[in-house]
Design a protein around this motif. Structure first.
Motif, PDB file in Angstrom:
ATOM      1  N   TYR A  52      67.134  58.045  29.536  1.00  0.00           N
ATOM      2  CA  TYR A  52      67.545  58.415  28.190  1.00  0.00           C
ATOM      3  C   TYR A  52      67.221  57.265  27.252  1.00  0.00           C
ATOM      4  CZ  TYR A  52      70.165  62.221  30.351  1.00  0.00           C
ATOM      5  OH  TYR A  52      70.517  63.339  31.057  1.00  0.00           O
ATOM      6  N   MET A  53      66.776  57.596  26.053  1.00  0.00           N
ATOM      7  CA  MET A  53      66.482  56.600  25.038  1.00  0.00           C
ATOM      8  C   MET A  53      67.383  56.856  23.833  1.00  0.00           C
ATOM      9  SD  MET A  53      64.835  56.261  21.878  1.00  0.00           S
ATOM     10  CE  MET A  53      63.393  57.278  21.611  1.00  0.00           C
ATOM     11  N   LEU A  54      68.046  55.820  23.362  1.00  0.00           N
ATOM     12  CA  LEU A  54      68.912  55.959  22.194  1.00  0.00           C
ATOM     13  C   LEU A  54      68.279  55.276  20.993  1.00  0.00           C
ATOM     14  CD1 LEU A  54      71.732  56.907  21.124  1.00  0.00           C
ATOM     15  CD2 LEU A  54      72.494  54.556  21.517  1.00  0.00           C
ATOM     16  N   ARG A  55      68.134  56.030  19.918  1.00  0.00           N
ATOM     17  CA  ARG A  55      67.602  55.459  18.681  1.00  0.00           C
ATOM     18  C   ARG A  55      68.751  55.261  17.701  1.00  0.00           C
ATOM     19  NH1 ARG A  55      63.301  59.082  16.595  1.00  0.00           N
ATOM     20  NH2 ARG A  55      61.990  57.988  18.078  1.00  0.00           N
ATOM     21  N   VAL A  56      68.969  54.043  17.300  1.00  0.00           N
ATOM     22  CA  VAL A  56      70.076  53.693  16.416  1.00  0.00           C
ATOM     23  C   VAL A  56      69.550  53.523  14.989  1.00  0.00           C
ATOM     24  CG1 VAL A  56      71.846  51.960  15.922  1.00  0.00           C
ATOM     25  CG2 VAL A  56      71.287  52.538  18.294  1.00  0.00           C
ATOM     26  N   ALA A  57      70.247  54.114  14.041  1.00  0.00           N
ATOM     27  CA  ALA A  57      69.817  54.026  12.649  1.00  0.00           C
ATOM     28  C   ALA A  57      70.139  52.663  12.062  1.00  0.00           C
ATOM     29  CB  ALA A  57      70.515  55.112  11.822  1.00  0.00           C
ATOM     30  N   VAL A  58      69.180  52.117  11.348  1.00  0.00           N
ATOM     31  CA  VAL A  58      69.426  50.921  10.535  1.00  0.00           C
ATOM     32  C   VAL A  58      69.010  51.308   9.111  1.00  0.00           C
ATOM     33  CG1 VAL A  58      68.978  48.470  10.211  1.00  0.00           C
ATOM     34  CG2 VAL A  58      68.834  49.457  12.513  1.00  0.00           C
ATOM     35  N   PRO A  59      69.931  51.835   8.326  1.00  0.00           N
ATOM     36  CA  PRO A  59      69.561  52.340   7.005  1.00  0.00           C
ATOM     37  C   PRO A  59      68.813  51.284   6.190  1.00  0.00           C
ATOM     38  CG  PRO A  59      71.783  53.016   7.545  1.00  0.00           C
ATOM     39  CD  PRO A  59      71.352  52.056   8.608  1.00  0.00           C
ATOM     40  N   TYR A  60      67.640  51.690   5.682  1.00  0.00           N
ATOM     41  CA  TYR A  60      66.726  50.822   4.928  1.00  0.00           C
ATOM     42  C   TYR A  60      66.569  49.447   5.570  1.00  0.00           C
ATOM     43  CZ  TYR A  60      71.337  50.919   2.738  1.00  0.00           C
ATOM     44  OH  TYR A  60      72.690  50.989   2.534  1.00  0.00           O
ATOM     45  N   GLY A  61      66.764  49.388   6.876  1.00  0.00           N
ATOM     46  CA  GLY A  61      66.503  48.179   7.651  1.00  0.00           C
ATOM     47  C   GLY A  61      67.477  47.042   7.441  1.00  0.00           C
ATOM     48  N   THR A  62      68.577  47.272   6.729  1.00  0.00           N
ATOM     49  CA  THR A  62      69.501  46.178   6.409  1.00  0.00           C
ATOM     50  C   THR A  62      70.653  46.098   7.417  1.00  0.00           C
ATOM     51  OG1 THR A  62      69.015  46.281   4.047  1.00  0.00           O
ATOM     52  CG2 THR A  62      71.119  45.310   4.665  1.00  0.00           C
ATOM     53  N   LEU A  63      70.905  44.883   7.883  1.00  0.00           N
ATOM     54  CA  LEU A  63      71.956  44.634   8.877  1.00  0.00           C
ATOM     55  C   LEU A  63      72.719  43.364   8.522  1.00  0.00           C
ATOM     56  CD1 LEU A  63      69.745  44.752  12.067  1.00  0.00           C
ATOM     57  CD2 LEU A  63      71.745  46.190  11.800  1.00  0.00           C
ATOM     58  N   ASN A  64      73.955  43.250   9.018  1.00  0.00           N
ATOM     59  CA  ASN A  64      74.613  41.951   8.964  1.00  0.00           C
ATOM     60  C   ASN A  64      74.714  41.385  10.383  1.00  0.00           C
ATOM     61  OD1 ASN A  64      76.867  43.103  10.225  1.00  0.00           O
ATOM     62  ND2 ASN A  64      77.961  43.428   8.294  1.00  0.00           N
ATOM     63  N   ALA A  65      75.216  40.168  10.478  1.00  0.00           N
ATOM     64  CA  ALA A  65      75.220  39.481  11.768  1.00  0.00           C
ATOM     65  C   ALA A  65      76.100  40.206  12.785  1.00  0.00           C
ATOM     66  CB  ALA A  65      75.684  38.031  11.588  1.00  0.00           C
ATOM     67  N   ALA A  66      77.254  40.703  12.346  1.00  0.00           N
ATOM     68  CA  ALA A  66      78.154  41.390  13.283  1.00  0.00           C
ATOM     69  C   ALA A  66      77.463  42.611  13.879  1.00  0.00           C
ATOM     70  CB  ALA A  66      79.438  41.798  12.568  1.00  0.00           C
ATOM     71  N   GLN A  67      76.734  43.330  13.042  1.00  0.00           N
ATOM     72  CA  GLN A  67      76.008  44.507  13.539  1.00  0.00           C
ATOM     73  C   GLN A  67      74.907  44.090  14.510  1.00  0.00           C
ATOM     74  OE1 GLN A  67      75.049  45.962   9.589  1.00  0.00           O
ATOM     75  NE2 GLN A  67      76.552  47.625   9.763  1.00  0.00           N
ATOM     76  N   MET A  68      74.216  43.029  14.159  1.00  0.00           N
ATOM     77  CA  MET A  68      73.129  42.555  15.025  1.00  0.00           C
ATOM     78  C   MET A  68      73.695  42.093  16.374  1.00  0.00           C
ATOM     79  SD  MET A  68      69.762  42.238  14.521  1.00  0.00           S
ATOM     80  CE  MET A  68      68.313  41.240  14.863  1.00  0.00           C
ATOM     81  N   HIS A  69      74.853  41.442  16.358  1.00  0.00           N
ATOM     82  CA  HIS A  69      75.469  41.031  17.624  1.00  0.00           C
ATOM     83  C   HIS A  69      75.809  42.256  18.481  1.00  0.00           C
ATOM     84  CE1 HIS A  69      75.724  36.718  17.354  1.00  0.00           C
ATOM     85  NE2 HIS A  69      76.346  36.740  16.193  1.00  0.00           N
ATOM     86  N   VAL A  70      76.285  43.316  17.847  1.00  0.00           N
ATOM     87  CA  VAL A  70      76.602  44.523  18.622  1.00  0.00           C
ATOM     88  C   VAL A  70      75.328  45.118  19.222  1.00  0.00           C
ATOM     89  CG1 VAL A  70      77.396  46.922  18.421  1.00  0.00           C
ATOM     90  CG2 VAL A  70      78.794  45.053  17.534  1.00  0.00           C
ATOM     91  N   LEU A  71      74.237  45.074  18.478  1.00  0.00           N
ATOM     92  CA  LEU A  71      72.974  45.562  19.041  1.00  0.00           C
ATOM     93  C   LEU A  71      72.587  44.747  20.279  1.00  0.00           C
ATOM     94  CD1 LEU A  71      70.844  46.243  15.821  1.00  0.00           C
ATOM     95  CD2 LEU A  71      72.270  47.838  17.117  1.00  0.00           C
ATOM     96  N   ALA A  72      72.818  43.460  20.222  1.00  0.00           N
ATOM     97  CA  ALA A  72      72.541  42.615  21.396  1.00  0.00           C
ATOM     98  C   ALA A  72      73.500  42.949  22.539  1.00  0.00           C
ATOM     99  CB  ALA A  72      72.657  41.142  21.014  1.00  0.00           C
ATOM    100  N   ASN A  73      74.757  43.143  22.199  1.00  0.00           N
ATOM    101  CA  ASN A  73      75.741  43.471  23.240  1.00  0.00           C
ATOM    102  C   ASN A  73      75.393  44.790  23.946  1.00  0.00           C
ATOM    103  OD1 ASN A  73      77.223  41.185  22.654  1.00  0.00           O
ATOM    104  ND2 ASN A  73      78.651  42.246  21.288  1.00  0.00           N
TER     105      ASN A  73
END
Lengths: 544, 99
Positions: A52-73
């Motif tokens: 299974y492949m999960l595609r996660v939305a990053v609206p207009y490509g903008t993220l903050n650090a907390a979100q980026m850490h969750v992507l790593a987690n």
């Protein structure tokens, strides 16, 4: 950046609970796969080549650090230690377990993220300029309008079952960094002769099996009618789009077959009608959204000079740094294209590091680019050398933005069920070839894009050099295209002739660059030389 | 020969029909002759496997079975660009079997 209000959060939380129940029922046999498949796709969960492949939305490509850490987690806890940043400014995970998917969505929801509408025949992730809010050449920050479009399109009952998927980009600079004219709707925020700010609408672009450049259908829509005009564009498409044939179902086909004039006439008619209905969101809502996109607290005394005595750093600055609107600051591009690497892939450790660096050096903000790189948009020049040293130590210091080594490549046959040929090994071999022959710097700006099938996720039509992988009697074959461009002067690449095998295509690319080096005049990019001299000399060299 | 493949419903892992169960190793796959449709219908119904289908393959010496198409050989081994993610991470020649 935008933060969820109670309604946003409630919608996402409710969806997580709903999908948890749907997944439970599937695993218990109360839903068949035919019943479950549209439900998982509505939450970005595909079944791909290996898992299974999960595609996660990053609206207009903008993220903050907390979100980026969750992507790593997520990469660490639920996947195999990495994530893949995509040409839609999203991130994908390739090895997800169905039984884990609800927990992943819950983790995402905890940091105001989701995977809703990253699949299906609906309005997909709204994309934008990765330098939005920071670029020196920007009219205004386009992201509040991208966010307004996101809110309008999320769960829009009329547009959840369109004839095909639908992609919108919003930019506000004269330089198009979002491939705006290759979207179903491309919106450029502009100023008219009276000095008013509005939106130009380009409709009916796209790549895939029938690539088309979107024509301009209206040069100025007042910004307080942006949603109404978008709705009119979608309504006409929803009414007449070819549901009988998925290969003819995109809006580009409708605009082409109806003709730009007739499509526009119908949109204008619908627009006039919709203006009487009062569907535009209240200005107060736009103002609420805008308040999330104010400038960070820049140090107005920040020094505006850089110490370039370290040659490796100087090279990185030359290649990967873009001017910022604020003196003393720059925009730093982190290339996810190390020599021989997999374009767009980053390890969990690297994702964590980029999050930490954003927190420390970029006002807690990152961007994902459609070229599969990461941007730190607001870096003090005084911090840049330290930042680069930390990136370089983690394998993130490649100095190759917009060069022949900065290759866009789709996952191809190594991961994708739709692909006919592998893309990644070709990208790896090309970047290795040019790293070895030392011609990358000499070649300057050269955008190379590779797709493993006609669906063109690797944007091969828009590459100065494009490569399309096809299946030729059960073996991989690679067609070469020249002359594509995704920017202001958007053009579609043309196929040079018969295809090549995996090593042959690498040789062909090198030969094409050889023609450029021999023929170019002062200041010409590869694309400029191709446009001036045409295909013939390239063909002669490539097929000699 | 005809062999059956699919993805394990819960994990998504690529699996191959062994004659009585599903294995992640293609070398365990058996020729199903003309029984493909019946087996697939039963196994999908039992929720053991998802997106299953029959493919052409041939015996492959010590390796057991080699799918006819490169796509299924990549599915059988794992991505050719990440040996560490394949079923044979310690075998530097494993990728050659795919190509």
């Amino acid at each position: 950046m935008y933060r969820y209000d109670q309604y946003d959060q409630a919608m996402v939380d409710t969806r997580v609970a709903e999908f948890r129940d749907q997944t439970r029922r599937r695993l218990e046999g109360k839903l068949t796969e035919d019943q479950f498949k549209p439900l998982r796709l509505q939450n970005g969960l595909y079944l791909q080549l290996h898992a299974y492949m999960l595609r996660v939305a990053v609206p207009y490509g903008t993220l903050n650090a907390a979100q980026m850490h969750v992507l790593a987690n997520i990469a660490d806890k639920y996947d195999r230690g990495y994530g893949h940043f995509t040409t839609r400014q999203n991130i994908q995970y390739n090895w997800i377990k169905l039984e884990d998917a609800p927990d992943i969505l819950a983790d995402l929801a905890a940091v105001e993220m989701h995977a809703i509408q990253t699949s299906g025949n609906c309005i997909r992730n709204i994309s934008s300029d990765q330098f939005a809010g920071a670029a020196a050449d920007e009219l205004i920050d386009p992201r509040p309008y991208a966010e307004l479009l996101r809110q309008w399109s999320s769960f829009h009952p009329e547009f959840l079952t369109l004839p095909r998927k639908f992609k919108i980009a919003v930019i506000a600079s004269e330089t198009d960094r979002a491939a705006m004219k290759l979207h179903d709707i491309g919106i450029r925020i502009v100023k008219n002769a009276a000095g008013e700010i509005g939106a130009a609408f380009y409709v009916g672009g796209g790549m895939g099996r029938t690539p088309m450049i979107a024509p301009l259908i209206r040069d100025f829509v007042p910004l307080d009618q942006l949603i109404t005009y978008s709705e009119a564009c979608l309504r006409v498409y929803n009414r007449y789009g070819r549901r009988d044939n998925k290969y003819k179902a995109r809006i580009k086909i409708l605009v082409h077959e109806l003709g730009k004039e007739e499509y526009t006439r119908q949109v204008e008619e619908e627009f006039a009608h919709l203006l009487t209905q009062g569907i535009e969101p209240p200005i107060a809502e736009l103002e609420r959204i805008k308040a999330h996109f104010t400038d960070p607290a820049y140090d107005t005394a920040a020094a505006d000079d850089l110490d370039l005595s370290d040659p490796d750093f100087a090279l990185w600055v030359e290649r990967n740094i873009v001017a910022h609107k604020q003196p003393g600051y720059i925009i730093a591009n982190i290339s996810l294209k190390p020599v021989g690497g997999i374009p767009g892939d980053a390890s969990a450790e690297q994702i964590h590091l980029m999050a930490d660096l954003a927190k420390e050096y970029s006002f807690d903000e990152l961007r994902v680019t459609h070229a599969q790189n990461i941007v730190l948009p607001h870096v003090r020049k005084a911090d840049l050398y330290t930042l680069w040293q930390k990136l370089d130590a983690a394998g993130l210091g490649a100095a190759n933005l917009d060069t022949v080594e900065d290759i866009i490549a789709c996952p191809g046959l190594d991961y994708c069920s739709l692909a006919n040929a592998r893309s990644i090994p070709v990208a790896q071999k090309i970047s290795q070839r040019f790293a070895e022959n030392g011609k990358t710097a000499e070649l300057g700006e050269l955008k190379l894009k590779i797709s493993g099938c006609i669906n063109a996720c690797g944007h091969h039509h828009a590459g100065h050099i494009g490569i399309l992988g096809v299946d030729k009697k059960g073996t991989e074959n690679y067609q070469l295209l020249l002359g594509g461009c995704e920017g202001d002067d958007t053009s579609l690449g043309k196929i040079t002739g018969p295809g090549f095998d995996e090593d042959g295509i690498v040789d062909a690319v090198e030969k094409a660059t050889g023609v450029y080096l021999a023929e170019r005049t002062e200041g010409e990019r590869f694309l400029d030389t191709y446009r001036r001299i045409g295909m013939d000399k390239f063909k002669e060299a490539i097929y000699a | 020969m005809k062999i059956l493949t699919g993805n394990d419903l819960k994990s998504g892992a690529v699996v191959w029909w062994t004659g009585h169960d599903w294995s992640i190793h293609v070398e365990d796959a058996v020729d199903v002759g003309d029984q493909a449709d019946a087996i697939l219908q039963r196994e999908e119904g039992a929720r053991r496997v998802n997106a299953s289908y029959a493919i052409d393959a041939q015996p492959d010496g010590e390796r057991g079975v080699r799918p006819a198409h490169i796509k299924d050989r990549i599915r059988a081994l794992g991505p050719t660009v990440r040996p560490d993610l394949t079923l044979k991470p310690a075998d530097p020649n494993a990728g050659n079997w795919v190509i």
